[in-house]
Scaffold this active site. Sequence first.
Site, PDB file in Angstrom:
ATOM      1  N   GLY A 142       0.987  -1.157  -0.175  1.00  0.00           N
ATOM      2  CA  GLY A 142      -0.053   0.027   0.033  1.00  0.00           C
ATOM      3  C   GLY A 142       0.897   1.127  -0.023  1.00  0.00           C
ATOM      4  N   ARG A 156      -2.079   7.950   3.775  1.00  0.00           N
ATOM      5  CA  ARG A 156      -2.744   8.944   5.084  1.00  0.00           C
ATOM      6  C   ARG A 156      -1.499   9.101   5.994  1.00  0.00           C
ATOM      7  NH1 ARG A 156      -7.544   4.403   5.685  1.00  0.00           N
ATOM      8  NH2 ARG A 156      -6.073   3.493   4.544  1.00  0.00           N
ATOM      9  N   GLN A 213       3.553  -6.223  -6.462  1.00  0.00           N
ATOM     10  CA  GLN A 213       2.353  -6.157  -7.074  1.00  0.00           C
ATOM     11  C   GLN A 213       2.735  -4.782  -8.131  1.00  0.00           C
ATOM     12  OE1 GLN A 213      -0.286  -4.323  -4.017  1.00  0.00           O
ATOM     13  NE2 GLN A 213      -2.059  -4.565  -5.462  1.00  0.00           N
ATOM     14  N   THR A 219      -6.468  -5.158  -1.984  1.00  0.00           N
ATOM     15  CA  THR A 219      -5.784  -6.366  -1.330  1.00  0.00           C
ATOM     16  C   THR A 219      -5.859  -7.617  -1.719  1.00  0.00           C
ATOM     17  OG1 THR A 219      -7.759  -5.912  -0.074  1.00  0.00           O
ATOM     18  CG2 THR A 219      -5.695  -4.889   0.883  1.00  0.00           C
ATOM     19  N   TYR A 268      33.545  12.095  28.043  1.00  0.00           N
ATOM     20  CA  TYR A 268      33.190  11.475  26.679  1.00  0.00           C
ATOM     21  C   TYR A 268      34.223  10.345  26.737  1.00  0.00           C
ATOM     22  CZ  TYR A 268      32.797  10.098  21.950  1.00  0.00           C
ATOM     23  OH  TYR A 268      32.644   9.533  20.876  1.00  0.00           O
ATOM     24  N   ASN A 294      39.557   5.012  37.359  1.00  0.00           N
ATOM     25  CA  ASN A 294      38.685   5.993  37.592  1.00  0.00           C
ATOM     26  C   ASN A 294      38.917   7.333  36.459  1.00  0.00           C
ATOM     27  OD1 ASN A 294      36.920   7.326  39.591  1.00  0.00           O
ATOM     28  ND2 ASN A 294      38.308   9.007  39.125  1.00  0.00           N
ATOM     29  N   ALA A 341      36.472  13.889  36.658  1.00  0.00           N
ATOM     30  CA  ALA A 341      35.282  14.859  35.779  1.00  0.00           C
ATOM     31  C   ALA A 341      35.807  15.431  34.499  1.00  0.00           C
ATOM     32  CB  ALA A 341      34.788  15.806  36.916  1.00  0.00           C
ATOM     33  N   ASN A 365      38.629  11.056  19.882  1.00  0.00           N
ATOM     34  CA  ASN A 365      38.918   9.669  19.166  1.00  0.00           C
ATOM     35  C   ASN A 365      38.627  10.212  17.598  1.00  0.00           C
ATOM     36  OD1 ASN A 365      36.178  10.643  19.470  1.00  0.00           O
ATOM     37  ND2 ASN A 365      35.145   8.571  19.070  1.00  0.00           N
ATOM     38  N   TYR A 366      38.478  11.376  17.160  1.00  0.00           N
ATOM     39  CA  TYR A 366      38.098  11.647  15.823  1.00  0.00           C
ATOM     40  C   TYR A 366      39.193  12.776  15.117  1.00  0.00           C
ATOM     41  CZ  TYR A 366      35.249  12.813  11.765  1.00  0.00           C
ATOM     42  OH  TYR A 366      34.825  13.188  10.439  1.00  0.00           O
TER      43      TYR A 366
HETATM   44  C1  UD1 Z   1      -8.039  -2.871   5.172  1.00  0.00           C
HETATM   45  C2  UD1 Z   1      -9.468  -3.804   5.181  1.00  0.00           C
HETATM   46  C3  UD1 Z   1     -10.521  -3.438   6.177  1.00  0.00           C
HETATM   47  C4  UD1 Z   1      -9.882  -3.846   7.370  1.00  0.00           C
HETATM   48  C5  UD1 Z   1      -8.535  -3.018   7.829  1.00  0.00           C
HETATM   49  C6  UD1 Z   1      -7.795  -3.713   8.736  1.00  0.00           C
HETATM   50  C7  UD1 Z   1      -9.483  -4.224   2.737  1.00  0.00           C
HETATM   51  C8  UD1 Z   1     -10.387  -4.013   1.388  1.00  0.00           C
HETATM   52  N1  UD1 Z   1     -10.100  -3.396   3.624  1.00  0.00           N
HETATM   53  O1  UD1 Z   1      -8.429  -1.487   5.058  1.00  0.00           O
HETATM   54  O2  UD1 Z   1     -11.625  -4.170   5.795  1.00  0.00           O
HETATM   55  O3  UD1 Z   1     -10.505  -3.380   8.443  1.00  0.00           O
HETATM   56  O4  UD1 Z   1      -7.573  -3.252   6.626  1.00  0.00           O
HETATM   57  O5  UD1 Z   1      -6.599  -2.523   9.186  1.00  0.00           O
HETATM   58  O6  UD1 Z   1      -8.917  -5.212   2.662  1.00  0.00           O
HETATM   59  N2  UD1 Z   1      -2.000  -3.369   0.202  1.00  0.00           N
HETATM   60  C9  UD1 Z   1      -1.520  -3.888  -0.806  1.00  0.00           C
HETATM   61  N3  UD1 Z   1      -1.641  -3.679  -2.039  1.00  0.00           N
HETATM   62  C10 UD1 Z   1      -2.527  -2.789  -2.080  1.00  0.00           C
HETATM   63  C11 UD1 Z   1      -3.416  -2.235  -1.385  1.00  0.00           C
HETATM   64  C12 UD1 Z   1      -3.026  -2.469   0.023  1.00  0.00           C
HETATM   65  O7  UD1 Z   1      -0.423  -4.473  -0.446  1.00  0.00           O
HETATM   66  O8  UD1 Z   1      -3.172  -2.673  -3.450  1.00  0.00           O
HETATM   67  C13 UD1 Z   1      -1.680  -3.583   1.608  1.00  0.00           C
HETATM   68  C14 UD1 Z   1      -1.093  -2.163   2.595  1.00  0.00           C
HETATM   69  O9  UD1 Z   1       0.264  -2.256   2.391  1.00  0.00           O
HETATM   70  C15 UD1 Z   1      -1.590  -2.706   4.005  1.00  0.00           C
HETATM   71  C16 UD1 Z   1      -2.800  -3.610   3.742  1.00  0.00           C
HETATM   72  O10 UD1 Z   1      -2.826  -4.069   2.612  1.00  0.00           O
HETATM   73  O11 UD1 Z   1      -0.689  -3.274   4.501  1.00  0.00           O
HETATM   74  C17 UD1 Z   1      -4.233  -2.793   3.870  1.00  0.00           C
HETATM   75  O12 UD1 Z   1      -4.435  -1.900   3.140  1.00  0.00           O
HETATM   76  P1  UD1 Z   1      -4.964  -0.313   3.572  1.00  0.00           P
HETATM   77  O13 UD1 Z   1      -4.999   0.496   2.566  1.00  0.00           O
HETATM   78  O14 UD1 Z   1      -4.316  -0.001   5.099  1.00  0.00           O
HETATM   79  O15 UD1 Z   1      -6.432  -0.931   4.144  1.00  0.00           O
HETATM   80  P2  UD1 Z   1      -7.224  -0.418   5.077  1.00  0.00           P
HETATM   81  O16 UD1 Z   1      -8.067   0.984   4.560  1.00  0.00           O
HETATM   82  O17 UD1 Z   1      -6.645  -0.152   6.413  1.00  0.00           O
HETATM   83 MG    MG Z   2      -4.583  -0.307   6.948  1.00  0.00          MG
END
Ligand code: UD1
Ligand code: MG
Length: 458
Positions: A14, A18, A78, A84, A355, A366, A369, A375-376
Amino acid sequence: MTERSCLAIILAAGEGTRMKSAVPKVLHKVGGMPMLGHVLEAATKAGARRLAVVIGPGAEAVSAYVKSAAPQAAVHVQAERLGTAHAVLAASSSITDSLKTGEADVIVLYGDTPLVTAETIGKIAKGLATSDVIFPGFRPADPSGYGRLIVDGRRVIAIREERDASPEERKIGTCWPGIAGFRGSSLLGMLKKVGKENARREYYLTQLVEIANRDGLSVGTLELDADEVAGVNSRQQLAHVEGIFQRRAREAAMAEGATLVAPKTVWFSYDTRLGRDVVVEPNVFFGPGVTVDNDVTIRANTYIEGTHIASGAIVGPFARLRPGTTIGKGAHIGNFVEAKNAQIEARAKVNHLAYVGDASVGAATNVGAGSITANYDGFDKHRTEIGANVSIGSNAVLVAPVIIGDGANVAAGSVITANVPADALAVARGRQENKAGWAKKYREHKGLVRNRKETKSS
Ligand code: UD1
Ligand code: MG
């Protein structure tokens, strides 16, 4: 005969938008270790024989981290972040490989849920003996942002993402924590059926609940502890998870026999180890790599990382111990003392404003103070070796590389640039000269000058 194996797939591709960060989300640290490291560790402890991590395109930092933290893990890229379910598909070669020896349990974990324990992963794997699919639930204090678990009696029938949920569904307090278990033999087939008819136009892993139900598979669930599966999508949630981690670490240290005078003010790393009857005064920070033996006192406002402290030592208040340092039995490190890559032997004392860097300090020596090892030289670091039973006077500068032999004395204020033999006294400063009556004459002279000025200006 078929064998059951366990593959853990950790999603870490991901963008973490945020977090508003240049650092990939899963590399943000909890207790001094990247979140992804916590998940890798839990999966390994749970006995997962194979590990697969799905990373995003161009995520070199994440793949480098996986290579160093879990070199046995397969890394899948990916290519596009399409959700996910799509991310799990990116790891399909790991799933197929696992199936070669028989049935493979697949546990999918999210890289942004770092506090999940090996016990929980084990429970989910165990549940797969009786259910085809397991989607656990948990009840967070604030469910916003999580997918809601829609149940019919004890059956999970769907998981609805917040954006897709009706106002009624949003009132559901049980959420999905981002951990699920599948039988490898049915997983790939189900993943291919996932569509993207949702608000984000993404392939959601959560859709597998409905697909499994439609395919006549059994979908089991279990309730997990909300603190254990708190997810991190923002800095606020990172701080929340860090708080839970710290609370657990403090409890564990006390359960093992350490006294924390003000537990809430002591900060631990994932690998901090404290022995019995260790007393930790308020405001102490343990960075990574600290081990403390029994009967050590760490006084207030001390910062320690990469250091071993042997039994009976007293450290602080206001000490700073940096990586590569070892403190011997019964040694004392006092206020405003910094040690880096320093081996301080038993009963040695470095008590005030010193130091000691790239140095060894022998037993019962000992260091006075204000003394330091220089060292550098502006280009390279050099070592200082101080023997046993040495006395380094106050405000000495030991210019490295230099060796001070056992039992030697270094006079206060000396700048030591050459080795000092054992049992010798080294004095390296201007010799003191007393000029009789000089100060008095000087005062009288100043008095005359001032009088002359005053008569001129009046
Ligand atoms: C996700 C779940 C949600 C759950 C929450 C728990 C889905 C659709 N939603 O939401 O139901 O309650 O986690 O924390 O699964 N990631 C990828 N590839 C992607 C998108 C995401 O590898 O294309 C990975 C992210 O790195 C992360 C995880 O999947 O580790 C979850 O993604 P994130 O965007 O955080 O989903 P949430 O909105 O938290
Ligand atoms: Mg998440």
